[in-house]
Motif scaffolding. Structure first.
Motif, PDB file in Angstrom:
ATOM      1  N   HIS A 185       2.294  -1.326  -1.415  1.00 23.23           N
ATOM      2  CA  HIS A 185       1.666  -0.376  -0.484  1.00 23.23           C
ATOM      3  C   HIS A 185       0.142  -0.447  -0.566  1.00 23.23           C
ATOM      4  CE1 HIS A 185       0.521   3.333   1.477  1.00 23.23           C
ATOM      5  NE2 HIS A 185       0.219   3.934   0.345  1.00 23.23           N
ATOM      6  N   ALA A 186      -0.393  -0.490  -1.793  1.00 22.92           N
ATOM      7  CA  ALA A 186      -1.852  -0.507  -1.964  1.00 22.92           C
ATOM      8  C   ALA A 186      -2.460  -1.776  -1.351  1.00 22.92           C
ATOM      9  CB  ALA A 186      -2.212  -0.403  -3.445  1.00 22.92           C
ATOM     10  N   ILE A 187      -1.800  -2.910  -1.567  1.00 19.14           N
ATOM     11  CA  ILE A 187      -2.297  -4.178  -1.009  1.00 19.14           C
ATOM     12  C   ILE A 187      -2.232  -4.126   0.529  1.00 19.14           C
ATOM     13  CG2 ILE A 187      -1.861  -6.677  -0.858  1.00 19.14           C
ATOM     14  CD1 ILE A 187      -2.929  -6.010  -3.594  1.00 19.14           C
ATOM     15  N   GLY A 188      -1.139  -3.563   1.050  1.00 16.97           N
ATOM     16  CA  GLY A 188      -0.990  -3.428   2.505  1.00 16.97           C
ATOM     17  C   GLY A 188      -2.085  -2.547   3.098  1.00 16.97           C
ATOM     18  N   CYS A 189      -2.414  -1.468   2.407  1.00 17.58           N
ATOM     19  CA  CYS A 189      -3.483  -0.563   2.864  1.00 17.58           C
ATOM     20  C   CYS A 189      -4.827  -1.296   2.914  1.00 17.58           C
ATOM     21  CB  CYS A 189      -3.601   0.638   1.929  1.00 17.58           C
ATOM     22  SG  CYS A 189      -2.300   1.844   2.143  1.00 17.58           S
ATOM     23  N   MET A 190      -5.089  -2.080   1.880  1.00 18.86           N
ATOM     24  CA  MET A 190      -6.356  -2.835   1.844  1.00 18.86           C
ATOM     25  C   MET A 190      -6.448  -3.775   3.052  1.00 18.86           C
ATOM     26  SD  MET A 190      -7.594  -5.759  -0.790  1.00 18.86           S
ATOM     27  CE  MET A 190      -6.434  -6.883  -0.009  1.00 18.86           C
ATOM     28  N   HIS A 191      -5.317  -4.409   3.375  1.00 17.27           N
ATOM     29  CA  HIS A 191      -5.274  -5.331   4.518  1.00 17.27           C
ATOM     30  C   HIS A 191      -5.572  -4.583   5.825  1.00 17.27           C
ATOM     31  CE1 HIS A 191      -3.841  -8.455   7.228  1.00 17.27           C
ATOM     32  NE2 HIS A 191      -2.992  -7.592   7.751  1.00 17.27           N
ATOM     33  N   LEU A 192      -4.924  -3.422   6.013  1.00 19.41           N
ATOM     34  CA  LEU A 192      -5.147  -2.653   7.250  1.00 19.41           C
ATOM     35  C   LEU A 192      -6.585  -2.139   7.324  1.00 19.41           C
ATOM     36  CD1 LEU A 192      -1.852  -0.565   7.732  1.00 19.41           C
ATOM     37  CD2 LEU A 192      -2.487  -2.736   8.785  1.00 19.41           C
ATOM     38  N   MET A 193      -7.151  -1.804   6.174  1.00 19.49           N
ATOM     39  CA  MET A 193      -8.545  -1.324   6.157  1.00 19.49           C
ATOM     40  C   MET A 193      -9.490  -2.446   6.606  1.00 19.49           C
ATOM     41  SD  MET A 193     -10.330   1.403   5.723  1.00 19.49           S
ATOM     42  CE  MET A 193      -9.715   2.607   4.550  1.00 19.49           C
ATOM     43  N   ALA A 206     -18.155  -1.089   3.677  1.00 19.78           N
ATOM     44  CA  ALA A 206     -16.862  -1.745   3.924  1.00 19.78           C
ATOM     45  C   ALA A 206     -16.150  -1.996   2.603  1.00 19.78           C
ATOM     46  CB  ALA A 206     -17.066  -3.055   4.675  1.00 19.78           C
ATOM     47  N   ASN A 207     -16.899  -2.517   1.632  1.00 19.88           N
ATOM     48  CA  ASN A 207     -16.298  -2.816   0.336  1.00 19.88           C
ATOM     49  C   ASN A 207     -15.825  -1.541  -0.367  1.00 19.88           C
ATOM     50  OD1 ASN A 207     -15.609  -5.110  -1.161  1.00 19.88           O
ATOM     51  ND2 ASN A 207     -17.082  -4.514  -2.730  1.00 19.88           N
ATOM     52  N   ALA A 208     -16.612  -0.457  -0.215  1.00 21.14           N
ATOM     53  CA  ALA A 208     -16.237   0.824  -0.816  1.00 21.14           C
ATOM     54  C   ALA A 208     -14.932   1.338  -0.197  1.00 21.14           C
ATOM     55  CB  ALA A 208     -17.354   1.849  -0.613  1.00 21.14           C
ATOM     56  N   LEU A 209     -14.761   1.113   1.110  1.00 19.80           N
ATOM     57  CA  LEU A 209     -13.508   1.500   1.782  1.00 19.80           C
ATOM     58  C   LEU A 209     -12.329   0.713   1.220  1.00 19.80           C
ATOM     59  CD1 LEU A 209     -14.544   1.742   5.562  1.00 19.80           C
ATOM     60  CD2 LEU A 209     -13.744   3.624   4.131  1.00 19.80           C
ATOM     61  N   TYR A 210     -12.525  -0.594   1.004  1.00 15.67           N
ATOM     62  CA  TYR A 210     -11.433  -1.429   0.468  1.00 15.67           C
ATOM     63  C   TYR A 210     -11.038  -0.950  -0.934  1.00 15.67           C
ATOM     64  CZ  TYR A 210     -13.254  -4.573   4.123  1.00 15.67           C
ATOM     65  OH  TYR A 210     -13.710  -5.091   5.297  1.00 15.67           O
ATOM     66  N   VAL A 211     -12.043  -0.645  -1.747  1.00 17.89           N
ATOM     67  CA  VAL A 211     -11.772  -0.199  -3.132  1.00 17.89           C
ATOM     68  C   VAL A 211     -11.089   1.167  -3.111  1.00 17.89           C
ATOM     69  CG1 VAL A 211     -12.842   0.531  -5.308  1.00 17.89           C
ATOM     70  CG2 VAL A 211     -13.681  -1.526  -4.136  1.00 17.89           C
ATOM     71  N   ASP A 250      -4.539   8.262   8.942  1.00 16.72           N
ATOM     72  CA  ASP A 250      -5.315   7.421   8.025  1.00 16.72           C
ATOM     73  C   ASP A 250      -4.589   6.104   7.745  1.00 16.72           C
ATOM     74  OD1 ASP A 250      -3.324   8.031   6.165  1.00 16.72           O
ATOM     75  OD2 ASP A 250      -4.441   9.723   5.353  1.00 16.72           O
ATOM     76  N   ILE A 251      -5.288   5.235   7.069  1.00 19.15           N
ATOM     77  CA  ILE A 251      -4.744   3.901   6.772  1.00 19.15           C
ATOM     78  C   ILE A 251      -3.522   3.994   5.851  1.00 19.15           C
ATOM     79  CG2 ILE A 251      -5.294   1.690   5.640  1.00 19.15           C
ATOM     80  CD1 ILE A 251      -6.630   2.041   8.430  1.00 19.15           C
ATOM     81  N   ASP A 252      -3.541   4.957   4.952  1.00 22.86           N
ATOM     82  CA  ASP A 252      -2.418   5.191   4.031  1.00 22.86           C
ATOM     83  C   ASP A 252      -1.125   5.406   4.830  1.00 22.86           C
ATOM     84  OD1 ASP A 252      -0.875   6.006   1.809  1.00 22.86           O
ATOM     85  OD2 ASP A 252      -1.493   8.091   2.029  1.00 22.86           O
ATOM     86  N   ARG A 253      -1.162   6.324   5.795  1.00 21.79           N
ATOM     87  CA  ARG A 253       0.037   6.617   6.594  1.00 21.79           C
ATOM     88  C   ARG A 253       0.439   5.424   7.464  1.00 21.79           C
ATOM     89  NH1 ARG A 253      -0.607  13.005   8.485  1.00 21.79           N
ATOM     90  NH2 ARG A 253      -0.851  13.803   6.381  1.00 21.79           N
ATOM     91  N   LEU A 254      -0.563   4.726   7.987  1.00 23.12           N
ATOM     92  CA  LEU A 254      -0.245   3.579   8.842  1.00 23.12           C
ATOM     93  C   LEU A 254       0.514   2.512   8.067  1.00 23.12           C
ATOM     94  CD1 LEU A 254      -3.451   3.026  11.049  1.00 23.12           C
ATOM     95  CD2 LEU A 254      -1.356   4.259  11.599  1.00 23.12           C
ATOM     96  N   ASP A 255       0.242   2.398   6.765  1.00 20.89           N
ATOM     97  CA  ASP A 255       0.994   1.408   5.987  1.00 20.89           C
ATOM     98  C   ASP A 255       2.338   1.971   5.524  1.00 20.89           C
ATOM     99  OD1 ASP A 255       1.078  -1.291   4.433  1.00 20.89           O
ATOM    100  OD2 ASP A 255       1.723   0.233   3.015  1.00 20.89           O
ATOM    101  N   TYR A 256       2.354   3.174   4.934  1.00 23.01           N
ATOM    102  CA  TYR A 256       3.619   3.588   4.312  1.00 23.01           C
ATOM    103  C   TYR A 256       4.727   3.834   5.332  1.00 23.01           C
ATOM    104  CZ  TYR A 256       3.022   8.806   4.619  1.00 23.01           C
ATOM    105  OH  TYR A 256       2.887  10.109   5.022  1.00 23.01           O
ATOM    106  N   LEU A 257       4.392   4.314   6.538  1.00 21.39           N
ATOM    107  CA  LEU A 257       5.453   4.516   7.533  1.00 21.39           C
ATOM    108  C   LEU A 257       6.073   3.175   7.929  1.00 21.39           C
ATOM    109  CD1 LEU A 257       3.952   7.292   9.833  1.00 21.39           C
ATOM    110  CD2 LEU A 257       5.938   7.490   8.338  1.00 21.39           C
TER     111      LEU A 257
END
Length: 412
Positions: free
Chosen positions: A62-70, A89-94, A164-171
């Motif tokens: 999930h975390a890797i997927g979120c980074m990709h969507l970000m 941008a980098n801060a968003l990825y982290v 948010d990006i979290d929801r876009l990935d986990y759903l």
């Protein structure tokens, strides 16, 4: 020539998005860190695999997927002339990569049983701060954004909001691994429709149907998957077996368990005593420790502990009734009486086997609206902009009441 040189711009093959690229060496080093690698051993969906056998994916996925969507979101917004510096941008990825790093074994179960003095969000922040020291302050901006303390609001909304990006990935991910197709949202389309107006994250008008589908998908996933009645029983049983273990440990009863789990069973954990040393022990605790301990507890002489452990290991769970109204005290007392007479359970132990509670879900919260950016340049709450009448209905919280108790065969 240094044979130790590592290629840090690796590519990860994801079953949902295909190839995911790691944007830079800092992100690579964070992913390689033992704290992050622990997420490979923490399931994304707790015990949902007892209902949906495919749901064995992890917080790491999930975390890797979120980074990709970000990365996609940053690319889209920059193309729409939204200024995002490389540092931001980098801060968003982290920040999105580490947003769930504080989750304990089986995701939420530890929070409600043995590590209940500190929330997973607080533990995530503690991990981030320790990693920030290790990486010489390179995570400072990510922490600022994660805490909502950075002056650009939309960056925080990408990490935490109703879209948010979290929801876009986990759903999308949970829908894929459970096989529940109703949750399959178009995260690509939603990201492509993102924009920023007055420092707010908004969705352009032509994305309105994708947002409607997203909200409805979220509702279906909650009632069909996350709050599935058998999943609820399994989760509650897991919480109770850990609570019982903690109760016995407090009385000095010896319990077989790994050293990390033992630390949390035999010591009271509070916000004030959760030090960096505690964090290090927490980082060594994952699903494997909990499950191997429960396998041992099946043979424990304590009737309550062994019975609850057997329920999980043999998937012989409690019966559950669910309804829209609260259960009457009279009905609950009848159940208590029947169980104590038939099963011979001590009165003080009944609450481990008869559980009564409620679940609440609100698919859409109008207090933190998803804003639609109309062609006329106006911002409208999706609930008002949509011609879907049911979106207004979805903004009302739905409450269901449940009662769990042993079936005839539950206590072996």
């Amino acid at each position: 020539m240094n044979s130790q040189k590592t290629n840090k711009l690796k590519i990860i093959n994801d079953p949902i998005y295909g190839f995911i690229t790691i944007p830079n060496s800092l992100i690579f080093d964070i992913i390689e860190h033992p704290y992050f690698q622990r997420l490979r051993r923490v399931t994304q969906m707790g015990l949902s695999s007892m209902v949906y056998p495919g749901a064995n994916h992890t917080r790491f996925h999930h975390a890797i997927g979120c980074m990709h969507l970000m990365q996609k979101a940053v690319y889209i917004l920059r193309n729409k002339n939204v200024a995002i510096s490389d540092e931001e941008a980098n801060a968003l990825y982290v920040a999105i990569l580490l947003h769930d790093i504080g989750h304990g074994a089986f995701s939420h179960a530890l929070e409600h049983s043995i590590v209940n003095g500190v929330s997973h969000e607080e533990i995530s922040l503690k991990f981030m701060r320790v990693l920030n020291d290790e990486f010489d302050g390179q995570l400072s901006l990510a922490i600022q954004i994660f805490e909502g303390k950075y002056h650009r609001e939309f960056l925080y909304q990408l990490i935490s909001s109703q879209l948010d990006i979290d929801r876009l990935d986990y759903l999308k991910r949970d829908s894929f691994y459970t096989g529940v197709t109703e949750g399959n949202i178009s995260s690509d389309r939603l990201i492509a429709m993102m924009n920023v107006v007055n420092d707010e994250l908004v969705i352009e008008q032509k994305g309105i149907y994708s947002v409607e589908k997203f909200i409805i998908a979220r509702r279906l996933m909650y009632w069909q998957v996350y709050l599935h009645k058998t999943g609820l029983v399994a989760e509650n049983t897991l919480v109770n077996v850990l609570k019982r273990a903690k109760e016995l440990a407090t009385k000095g009863v010896d319990l077989p368990a790994g050293s990390a789990l033992k630390h949390f069973l035999y010591n009271p954990i509070t916000e004030s005593n959760f030090t960096n040393k505690t964090l290090k022990i927490f980082s060594e605790l994952d699903d494997y420790d909990v499950m191997s301990a429960i396998k041992e507890w099946v043979h424990h002489e304590d009737f309550v502990l062994s019975s609850l452990a057997k329920m999980i290991i043999h998937r012989n769970l409690l019966k559950i009734e669910m309804q829209d109204e609260p259960f009457t005290e009279k009905y609950k007392n009848e159940i208590y009486k029947k169980i104590s007479e038939n099963k011979g359970i001590e009165k003080e132990d009944l609450n481990y086997f008869v559980l009564s509670s409620k679940i609440k879900h609100q698919a859409y919260n109008t207090n933190k609206p998803i804003k639609i950016y109309t062609k006329k340049g106006k911002l409208k709450d999706i609930a008002k902009a949509s011609d879907q009448l049911n979106l207004k209905a979805l903004s009302k919280p739905v409450i269901k009441y449940y009662l769990c108790y042993p079936k005839k065969t539950s206590l072996i």
